[in-house]
Enzyme design. Structure first.
Site, PDB file in Angstrom:
ATOM      1  N   HIS A 126     -13.765   9.219   3.353  1.00 17.35           N
ATOM      2  CA  HIS A 126     -13.887   9.256   4.816  1.00 17.35           C
ATOM      3  C   HIS A 126     -15.226   9.826   5.277  1.00 17.35           C
ATOM      4  O   HIS A 126     -15.607   9.640   6.436  1.00 17.35           O
ATOM      5  CB  HIS A 126     -12.718  10.022   5.425  1.00 17.35           C
ATOM      6  N   GLY A 203       2.891  -4.690  -2.488  1.00 16.26           N
ATOM      7  CA  GLY A 203       1.562  -4.099  -2.331  1.00 16.26           C
ATOM      8  C   GLY A 203       1.344  -2.974  -3.316  1.00 16.26           C
ATOM      9  O   GLY A 203       0.686  -1.984  -3.012  1.00 16.26           O
ATOM     10  N   LYS A 260       5.030   1.437   0.271  1.00 22.02           N
ATOM     11  CA  LYS A 260       4.388   2.726   0.550  1.00 22.02           C
ATOM     12  C   LYS A 260       3.040   2.506   1.220  1.00 22.02           C
ATOM     13  O   LYS A 260       2.162   1.845   0.675  1.00 22.02           O
ATOM     14  CB  LYS A 260       4.212   3.529  -0.743  1.00 22.02           C
ATOM     15  N   HIS A 264       1.297   0.826   8.024  1.00 25.03           N
ATOM     16  CA  HIS A 264       0.301   1.392   8.947  1.00 25.03           C
ATOM     17  C   HIS A 264      -1.002   0.596   8.982  1.00 25.03           C
ATOM     18  O   HIS A 264      -1.853   0.849   9.838  1.00 25.03           O
ATOM     19  CB  HIS A 264       0.055   2.879   8.660  1.00 25.03           C
TER      20      HIS A 264
END
Length: 359
Positions: A126, A203, A260, A264
């Site tokens: 990040h 996924g 999991k 989002h």
């Protein structure tokens, strides 16, 4: 401002907070340097309750810069202020004062654990120059529409990662570390895997998540489902079959389907498409197991769990078209709209909630 009155003490507190917010980039960048310099791993290796001075640390890190201890002192002071490190005062024989620094529980998660996993790579991704550039386009995204990352690079973050090997490595390392730590806690905490004959991880990437589940429940057959180019390079895990495909087209059948941190990254419409395919792949009375962050209904919470998920929601806003963190009610609504007869929030592992959608 007119109509807004506050006491001198309230003004003092508010202005100090405003200054802290104005300089808030300091903490993540100091942490980035501490990780790159191996400060946190070195202090963690010393063990709980064992203190190191800045000079000790410079020596252990083989630093040749004569000013390194003084510079490290200033970095360590920031980390101690935010409880990443502990500190204590020590008086030297010449009467001078020295500050010593030690491990804390937060430091534990920002340094390598017994599995070699850490939250540190998540911090590094990040603060990486690639995603950082997207924040400079967030204002335009709000005014004009679109996503900040796409405005910066002309594509979404996943497509970009596939074209930039160095960033892809940083990105994958961050996901692997966070996932390993969280999944270990999920496997310890959640008992909903008991009694399953088979489970599909939608996924599932390299299959590491299924490998952790099946290591504890070896009678379960695991199906690791992801895009063909992803599973094509995945390592062999005992009890795990890699299957390539597209979750928007169909999902393999199983006793349970595990997702999991998938939803989002997608809009409500896309989540419904995935969930309806999961519904079709399940027999009656079987379940989808969802592991996601849950954002509070009411804004303004100041606890660390709330701050963490609000940060993640802002990251989704900047990086992923349609991506967002959801409230419990929003997850329940998705389950109902996809046809599931019941929704249950089961347990939490490091701010990731386990939910069951039952057919």
């Amino acid at each position: 401002m007119a109509g807004m009155k506050s006491s001198p003490s309230q003004d003092e507190e508010a202005c100090v907070l405003a200054i802290q917010l104005a300089t808030s980039t300091v903490l993540p960048m100091i942490l980035k340097s501490a990780i790159e310099l191996d400060i946190l791993n070195t202090i963690s290796k010393a063990g709980p309750g064992n203190y190191l001075s800045p000079s000790d640390l410079a020596s252990k890190l083989l630093m040749s810069n004569p000013h390194a201890p003084i510079m490290l002192e200033r970095i360590l002071r920031v980390l101690a202020t935010y409880k990443v490190l502990g500190c204590k005062r020590s008086e030297l024989s010449n009467g001078e004062v020295e500050w010593l620094y030690c491990w804390t529980p937060v430091c534990k998660f920002l340094s390598n654990n017994e599995d070699g996993a850490s939250i540190a790579p998540l911090l590094l991704v990040h603060q990486d120059k690639v995603p950082m550039k997207s924040w400079y386009h967030l204002t335009d995204a709000v005014l004009d529409g679109g996503t900040a990352f796409n405005k910066a690079y002309g594509m979404n973050i996943f497509d970009y990662a596939s074209q930039d090997p160095q960033f892809n490595k940083v990105f994958n390392r961050s996901m692997a570390g966070h996932s390993t730590i969280t999944m270990k806690k999920i496997v310890e905490t959640y008992n909903g895997f008991e009694g399953l004959k088979s489970i599909v991880d939608v996924g599932g990437g390299s299959g590491a998540t299924l490998n952790m589940i099946i290591s504890k429940y070896p009678t379960i057959k695991g199906i690791n489902f992801d895009l063909p180019h992803v599973v094509g390079d995945s390592p062999i895990h005992p009890g795990v079959e890699h299957v390539g495909g597209d979750m928007f087209a169909s999902v393999p059948k199983g006793d349970a389907i595990f997702l999991k941190w998938i939803f989002h990254s997608w809009s409500d419409e896309d989540c419904l498409r995935i969930l309806k395919n999961c519904y079709e792949a399940l027999a009656d009375n079987k379940k989808v197991i969802v592991a996601e962050f849950i954002i509070p209904e009411v804004p303004g919470g100041s606890d660390d769990a709330t701050k963490s998920v609000v940060h993640l929601d802002a990251i989704m806003l900047a990086y992923v078209p349609g991506g967002k963190e959801r409230t419990e009610k929003e997850f329940e609504s998705l389950a109902t709209r996809a046809g599931f007869k019941s929704f249950r929030k089961v347990c939490c592992a490091f701010n990731t909630w386990i939910m069951e959608f039952s057919k």
